[in-house]
Design a protein around this motif. Structure first.
Motif, mmCIF file in Angstrom:
data_model
loop_
_atom_site.group_PDB
_atom_site.id
_atom_site.type_symbol
_atom_site.label_atom_id
_atom_site.label_comp_id
_atom_site.label_asym_id
_atom_site.label_seq_id
_atom_site.Cartn_x
_atom_site.Cartn_y
_atom_site.Cartn_z
ATOM 1 N N ASN A 8 31.747 27.771 60.342
ATOM 2 C CA ASN A 8 32.277 29.135 60.213
ATOM 3 C C ASN A 8 31.689 30.110 61.219
ATOM 4 O OD1 ASN A 8 34.118 28.669 58.079
ATOM 5 N ND2 ASN A 8 32.411 28.562 56.639
ATOM 6 N N GLN A 9 30.996 29.594 62.208
ATOM 7 C CA GLN A 9 30.446 30.435 63.271
ATOM 8 C C GLN A 9 31.410 30.370 64.451
ATOM 9 O OE1 GLN A 9 26.574 29.377 65.195
ATOM 10 N NE2 GLN A 9 25.845 31.190 64.116
ATOM 11 N N PHE A 14 34.141 27.733 69.182
ATOM 12 C CA PHE A 14 34.666 27.847 70.541
ATOM 13 C C PHE A 14 33.965 26.847 71.468
ATOM 14 C CE2 PHE A 14 34.316 29.618 74.836
ATOM 15 C CZ PHE A 14 35.656 29.805 75.150
ATOM 16 N N ALA A 15 32.641 26.770 71.380
ATOM 17 C CA ALA A 15 31.869 25.874 72.247
ATOM 18 C C ALA A 15 32.235 24.419 71.991
ATOM 19 C CB ALA A 15 30.377 26.096 72.028
ATOM 20 N N VAL A 16 32.376 24.037 70.717
ATOM 21 C CA VAL A 16 32.713 22.653 70.389
ATOM 22 C C VAL A 16 34.107 22.306 70.907
ATOM 23 C CG1 VAL A 16 33.196 21.041 68.503
ATOM 24 C CG2 VAL A 16 31.176 22.514 68.404
ATOM 25 N N GLU A 17 35.042 23.222 70.751
ATOM 26 C CA GLU A 17 36.400 22.973 71.248
ATOM 27 C C GLU A 17 36.400 22.720 72.745
ATOM 28 O OE1 GLU A 17 40.095 24.636 70.069
ATOM 29 O OE2 GLU A 17 39.138 25.849 68.509
ATOM 30 N N ALA A 31 38.322 23.511 59.533
ATOM 31 C CA ALA A 31 38.160 23.592 58.083
ATOM 32 C C ALA A 31 37.266 24.784 57.772
ATOM 33 C CB ALA A 31 37.540 22.314 57.539
ATOM 34 N N SER A 32 37.751 25.684 56.944
ATOM 35 C CA SER A 32 36.990 26.898 56.640
ATOM 36 C C SER A 32 36.139 26.764 55.387
ATOM 37 C CB SER A 32 37.945 28.086 56.488
ATOM 38 O OG SER A 32 38.901 27.818 55.475
ATOM 39 N N ASN A 33 36.431 25.748 54.580
ATOM 40 C CA ASN A 33 35.649 25.520 53.366
ATOM 41 C C ASN A 33 35.780 24.058 52.941
ATOM 42 O OD1 ASN A 33 38.148 25.309 51.835
ATOM 43 N ND2 ASN A 33 38.243 27.540 51.939
ATOM 44 N N LYS A 34 35.046 23.690 51.912
ATOM 45 C CA LYS A 34 35.035 22.292 51.473
ATOM 46 C C LYS A 34 36.418 21.818 51.038
ATOM 47 C CE LYS A 34 33.337 19.179 47.928
ATOM 48 N NZ LYS A 34 32.729 19.071 46.585
ATOM 49 N N ASP A 52 28.417 22.392 60.550
ATOM 50 C CA ASP A 52 27.106 22.974 60.270
ATOM 51 C C ASP A 52 26.992 23.082 58.757
ATOM 52 O OD1 ASP A 52 24.850 24.502 59.839
ATOM 53 O OD2 ASP A 52 25.234 25.873 61.482
ATOM 54 N N TYR A 53 26.156 22.221 58.184
ATOM 55 C CA TYR A 53 26.007 22.185 56.726
ATOM 56 C C TYR A 53 25.577 23.539 56.172
ATOM 57 C CZ TYR A 53 23.715 21.317 52.246
ATOM 58 O OH TYR A 53 23.326 21.404 50.942
#
Length: 212
Positions: A8-9, A14-17, A31-34, A52-53
Motif C-alpha cells: 500500500n505504499q 511504482f518502483a516494483v512495476e 491487491a489493496s487488502n487481504k 510488504d507484510y
C-alpha cells in the motif's frame, strides 16, 4: 507470468512495476487488502506475490503462512522495513515458497529475489539468514546451561541475591558471579531480568517460579 503487487505504499508499487518492465507477456495486478489478494490468487494460483507484510492487513504472520501454504504454486517475495525474528523464523521454517528481504537491501538482491520467484524458487537474504543463525545459536546456548547454572538461575528467579546464593551453596560470591557471567553470555543477555525471561521461554525453569 502474473505478478501481484500487495503493497500500500505508492512509491514502492511504482518502483516494483518499473522492475517488472523487463518481463515480457506479464500481467500485473494490485491487491489493496487481504480479501483482494485472496480473490486474485483464486484466479491466478501460479503467480508471484510481491508484498510488504507490515503495510498489509494480515492479523498475524501465521495468517500469511497459511495463505502461502494454501496456494503452493504461488511464489512470494516478502519486502519489509523490519520483521521480528520470530516472524522470519516462522516463514523460513514453515513455508517453501516465501522469500524474505528488506526494503533497504541492495537493488541486485531485490532483482534476484524477483527473478528466482519467477523461476519457482525463493530467495532468503543474507541478513535474514544471519539473524536466524544467531537465533539458533542462542537457542543452542540456552540448552547448554549446566545443572549448576540452572540451579543458580532458578535461585535468581526466586529473587535471591548473589550473597544468599553463595551462602546456600557454600560457595564464594566470586564463584557465583562467574556463573552469572557465564549464564548471561550463553543466553545472550545483559541483566538478570532478561536471563530469567530467556530460561522461562526455553522451558528450563517453570514459569510459576518466576518472581522478578
Amino acid at each position: 507470468m502474473v505478478f501481484i503487487i500487495a503493497d500500500n505504499q505508492e512509491l514502492t508499487r511504482f518502483a516494483v512495476e518499473r522492475m517488472l518492465d523487463t518481463y515480457a507477456d506479464k500481467q500485473v495486478f494490485h491487491a489493496s487488502n487481504k480479501a483482494n489478494l485472496v480473490s486474485l490468487l483464486r484466479v491466478h494460483e501460479q503467480s508471484v506475490v510481491i508484498m510488504d507484510y507490515a503495510l498489509f492487513d494480515f492479523p498475524d504472520i501465521q495468517n500469511l503462512v497459511i495463505l502461502a501454504q494454501r496456494y503452493p504454486m504461488s511464489q512470494w517475495v516478502l519486502l519489509s522495513d523490519d520483521l521480528a525474528e520470530q516472524h522470519m523464523s516462522n516463514i523460513v521454517y514453515n513455508t517453501t515458497n516465501v522469500g524474505i528481504l528488506f526494503k533497504d537491501s541492495p537493488l541486485a538482491d531485490i532483482t534476484t529475489a524477483i527473478n528466482m520467484a519467477h523461476e519457482g524458487q525463493r530467495f532468503i537474504s543474507q541478513h535474514v539468514m544471519e539473524v536466524l543463525l544467531a537465533q539458533r545459536k542462542q537457542e543452542e546456548d540456552k540448552s547448554q546451561l549446566t545443572r549448576t547454572e540452572i540451579e543458580i538461575i532458578r535461585a535468581i528467579t526466586q529473587g535471591k541475591t548473589t550473597k544468599e546464593i553463595a551462602s546456600e551453596r557454600s560457595s564464594s560470591i566470586h564463584t557465583i558471579n562467574t556463573h552469572r557471567k557465564n549464564i548471561f553470555r550463553k543466553l545472550g543477555v545483559n541483566t538478570a531480568h532478561e536471563a530469567v525471561k530467556a530460561v522461562v521461554r526455553a522451558g528450563l525453569i517453570d514459569e510459576s517460579e518466576y518472581y522478578i
